[in-house]
Enzyme design. Structure first.
Site, PDB file in Angstrom:
ATOM      1  N   ARG A 234       0.847  -1.200   0.000  1.00  0.00           N
ATOM      2  CA  ARG A 234       0.000   0.000   0.000  1.00  0.00           C
ATOM      3  C   ARG A 234       0.876   1.241   0.000  1.00  0.00           C
ATOM      4  O   ARG A 234       1.921   1.285   0.660  1.00  0.00           O
ATOM      5  CB  ARG A 234      -0.908   0.022   1.235  1.00  0.00           C
ATOM      6  CG  ARG A 234      -2.125  -0.880   1.111  1.00  0.00           C
ATOM      7  CD  ARG A 234      -3.140  -0.342   0.095  1.00  0.00           C
ATOM      8  NE  ARG A 234      -4.311  -1.191  -0.034  1.00  0.00           N
ATOM      9  CZ  ARG A 234      -4.452  -2.174  -0.927  1.00  0.00           C
ATOM     10  NH1 ARG A 234      -3.485  -2.460  -1.776  1.00  0.00           N
ATOM     11  NH2 ARG A 234      -5.564  -2.879  -0.985  1.00  0.00           N
ATOM     12  N   HIS A 282      -1.126   0.820  -9.872  1.00  0.00           N
ATOM     13  CA  HIS A 282      -1.841  -0.086  -8.960  1.00  0.00           C
ATOM     14  C   HIS A 282      -2.542  -1.216  -9.745  1.00  0.00           C
ATOM     15  O   HIS A 282      -3.733  -1.460  -9.554  1.00  0.00           O
ATOM     16  CB  HIS A 282      -2.875   0.693  -8.108  1.00  0.00           C
ATOM     17  CG  HIS A 282      -3.285  -0.066  -6.865  1.00  0.00           C
ATOM     18  ND1 HIS A 282      -3.566   0.538  -5.677  1.00  0.00           N
ATOM     19  CD2 HIS A 282      -3.451  -1.394  -6.638  1.00  0.00           C
ATOM     20  CE1 HIS A 282      -3.902  -0.368  -4.779  1.00  0.00           C
ATOM     21  NE2 HIS A 282      -3.842  -1.560  -5.348  1.00  0.00           N
TER      22      HIS A 282
HETATM   23  P1  NDP Z   1      -1.692 -11.456   4.205  1.00  0.00           P
HETATM   24  O1  NDP Z   1      -2.627 -10.975   5.244  1.00  0.00           O
HETATM   25  O2  NDP Z   1      -1.771 -12.872   3.741  1.00  0.00           O
HETATM   26  O3  NDP Z   1      -0.175 -11.230   4.701  1.00  0.00           O
HETATM   27  C1  NDP Z   1       0.249 -10.061   5.322  1.00  0.00           C
HETATM   28  C2  NDP Z   1       1.686 -10.246   5.786  1.00  0.00           C
HETATM   29  O4  NDP Z   1       2.145  -8.997   6.318  1.00  0.00           O
HETATM   30  C3  NDP Z   1       1.829 -11.285   6.884  1.00  0.00           C
HETATM   31  O5  NDP Z   1       3.026 -12.023   6.719  1.00  0.00           O
HETATM   32  C4  NDP Z   1       1.907 -10.436   8.147  1.00  0.00           C
HETATM   33  O6  NDP Z   1       2.630 -11.016   9.218  1.00  0.00           O
HETATM   34  C5  NDP Z   1       2.666  -9.251   7.628  1.00  0.00           C
HETATM   35  N1  NDP Z   1       2.467  -8.094   8.502  1.00  0.00           N
HETATM   36  C6  NDP Z   1       1.326  -7.396   8.727  1.00  0.00           C
HETATM   37  N2  NDP Z   1       1.535  -6.402   9.602  1.00  0.00           N
HETATM   38  C7  NDP Z   1       2.833  -6.476   9.943  1.00  0.00           C
HETATM   39  C8  NDP Z   1       3.647  -5.738  10.810  1.00  0.00           C
HETATM   40  N3  NDP Z   1       3.172  -4.706  11.537  1.00  0.00           N
HETATM   41  N4  NDP Z   1       4.943  -6.079  10.923  1.00  0.00           N
HETATM   42  C9  NDP Z   1       5.438  -7.127  10.228  1.00  0.00           C
HETATM   43  N5  NDP Z   1       4.712  -7.888   9.368  1.00  0.00           N
HETATM   44  C10 NDP Z   1       3.425  -7.554   9.240  1.00  0.00           C
HETATM   45  O7  NDP Z   1      -1.827 -10.465   2.978  1.00  0.00           O
HETATM   46  P2  NDP Z   1      -1.566 -10.745   1.422  1.00  0.00           P
HETATM   47  O8  NDP Z   1      -0.234 -11.345   1.259  1.00  0.00           O
HETATM   48  O9  NDP Z   1      -2.716 -11.463   0.828  1.00  0.00           O
HETATM   49  O10 NDP Z   1      -1.597  -9.254   0.855  1.00  0.00           O
HETATM   50  C11 NDP Z   1      -0.696  -8.271   1.320  1.00  0.00           C
HETATM   51  C12 NDP Z   1      -1.122  -6.895   0.829  1.00  0.00           C
HETATM   52  O11 NDP Z   1      -0.835  -6.729  -0.552  1.00  0.00           O
HETATM   53  C13 NDP Z   1      -2.620  -6.571   0.905  1.00  0.00           C
HETATM   54  O12 NDP Z   1      -3.008  -6.252   2.219  1.00  0.00           O
HETATM   55  C14 NDP Z   1      -2.742  -5.399  -0.034  1.00  0.00           C
HETATM   56  O13 NDP Z   1      -2.507  -4.206   0.676  1.00  0.00           O
HETATM   57  C15 NDP Z   1      -1.625  -5.634  -1.033  1.00  0.00           C
HETATM   58  N6  NDP Z   1      -2.124  -5.975  -2.374  1.00  0.00           N
HETATM   59  C16 NDP Z   1      -1.787  -5.147  -3.419  1.00  0.00           C
HETATM   60  C17 NDP Z   1      -2.207  -5.444  -4.699  1.00  0.00           C
HETATM   61  C18 NDP Z   1      -1.771  -4.620  -5.861  1.00  0.00           C
HETATM   62  O14 NDP Z   1      -2.274  -4.796  -6.965  1.00  0.00           O
HETATM   63  N7  NDP Z   1      -0.852  -3.698  -5.674  1.00  0.00           N
HETATM   64  C19 NDP Z   1      -3.048  -6.627  -4.979  1.00  0.00           C
HETATM   65  C20 NDP Z   1      -3.337  -7.412  -3.825  1.00  0.00           C
HETATM   66  C21 NDP Z   1      -2.887  -7.080  -2.571  1.00  0.00           C
HETATM   67  P3  NDP Z   1       2.127 -12.368   9.931  1.00  0.00           P
HETATM   68  O15 NDP Z   1       2.425 -13.451   8.901  1.00  0.00           O
HETATM   69  O16 NDP Z   1       2.972 -12.463  11.123  1.00  0.00           O
HETATM   70  O17 NDP Z   1       0.663 -12.202  10.184  1.00  0.00           O
HETATM   71  C1  OXD Z   2      -5.959  -5.544  -3.394  1.00  0.00           C
HETATM   72  C2  OXD Z   2      -5.525  -4.570  -4.389  1.00  0.00           C
HETATM   73  O1  OXD Z   2      -5.858  -5.284  -2.191  1.00  0.00           O
HETATM   74  O2  OXD Z   2      -5.813  -4.759  -5.586  1.00  0.00           O
HETATM   75  O3  OXD Z   2      -6.414  -6.642  -3.793  1.00  0.00           O
HETATM   76  O4  OXD Z   2      -4.883  -3.583  -4.038  1.00  0.00           O
END
Ligand code: NDP
Ligand code: OXD
Length: 319
Positions: A234, A282
């Protein structure tokens, strides 16, 4: 028998594609697409399920009896900050097609920086036969921030390409073939990282996490010379003024960005002018509407059978 509640859909992207895909989605319950002007004043009081991507701010006032909220994307930051959010489960989107697309983007960006694609493009424009030598992927360490659904898949594919990959997440993780660090190990993780990949959700803890201090802790003098920053999580996790400064001062050697503090990125933003920066709008991993509707259907079926929902957001951590 009581009629099944239709699915309320408020998705602020790809309106034509959503309308088309909804024609065949949810055959046993139907849907109410708020993108259709006919539904503008519709009474939503009896609706159980809502599928949302950047919904109208008054959505929860208009639909006060929801039982489950579905996010139209993997991220839920667009929902959790909304006024009037009811205390019901929020289910995020996790799907093979989304994951595969994100990994394609991440691997492509790492390879672009490894092989100096921007420099080659410049040489081509200048009709200059330059031949910079690239290191081998194995000489470069990619540090993955976020080891969730997307981070783990991208890490596995980067390893298959030969990169050395390490990972960081809030809680400790054991992943075969990969060294991992928990929240407390951030500095040690950064000190080993040549290419930093951000796949973190936006939460209060991750807002502004990619700042001047963090860029300064990345490994300098590795096989790429200077560290590179890649972010598809993000935009509000990056302090953009610090990022521009780090690029201009040569603390960072390059960046690839799919997300921004403000989207669309304003035309006068200094990031557009940076030499070794790749900007995408994005679209690293856009949700496929057919896959999204199938996922919602599957989760509703589980919910109505009394099985636990999957991919439920933890309200305390915000993801
Ligand atoms: P998940 O919820 O599966 O994974 C999130 C990861 O981030 C986990 O490993 C989590 O740790 C870690 N995390 C969260 N908060 C913290 C923190 N404070 N400190 C350290 N690690 C942290 O999410 P996804 O992998 O499915 O997606 C990740 C993000 O990608 C989405 O939330 C979205 O914002 C973004 N996204 C962007 C897209 C784009 O087109 N640009 C498309 C899709 C998603 P833990 O494993 O310990 O819980
Ligand atoms: C998502 C994105 O969160 O597209 O899936 O950003």
């Amino acid at each position: 028998m009581q009629a099944k509640s239709p699915v309320l859909v408020d998705i602020k992207s790809k309106p034509e594609a959503i309308a088309e895909a909804l024609k065949t989605a949810f055959p046993d319950r139907g849907s109410i697409n708020l993108g259709d002007p006919q539904n503008r004043d519709r009474n939503l009081g009896g609706i159980d399920y809502a599928l949302l991507w950047r919904p109208d701010p008054d959505l929860f006032r208009r639909a006060p009896n929801l039982k489950v909220i579905f996010s139209g994307g993997a991220g839920v930051d667009h929902i959790v900050a909304m006024e009037g959010l009811p205390e019901v489960p929020i289910v995020r989107f996790a799907d093979r097609s989304l994951t595969v697309r994100m990994s394609e983007w991440v691997v492509m960006q790492c390879l672009m920086h490894l092989r100096g694609v921007k420099v080659h493009e410049k040489h081509q424009r200048e009709k200059f036969w330059g031949a910079p030598t690239a290191p081998e992927a194995a000489e470069v360490t990619v540090g993955m921030m976020g080891l969730g659904v997307l981070g783990q898949d991208a890490a596995a594919k980067l390893r298959a390409m030969g990169f050395n990959v390490i990972g960081w997440s809030r809680r400790a993780k054991a992943i075969e073939g990969m060294e991992t660090f928990d929240a407390a190990g951030l500095d040690a993780f950064l000190a080993r990282t040549d290419i930093l990949v951000g796949l973190l959700p936006l939460t209060p803890e991750t807002t502004g996490i990619y700042d001047r201090r963090l860029f300064g802790k990345l490994r300098s003098g590795g096989a790429l010379g200077k560290p590179v920053f890649i972010n598809a999580g993000r935009g509000k996790s990056q302090v953009q003024a610090d990022l521009v400064e780090a690029l201009e001062k040569g603390i960072l050697g390059g960046a690839s960005l799919d997300v921004f503090e403000v989207e669309p990125l304003p035309a006068d933003d200094p990031l557009w002018r940076q030499e070794n920066v790749v900007i995408t709008p994005h679209d690293a991993a856009v949700s496929d509407e057919y896959a999204l509707f199938r996922h919602v259907e599957t989760q509703i079926a589980r919910f109505e059978r009394g099985d636990p929902l999957q991919y439920v957001v933890d309200r305390k951590t915000g993801y």
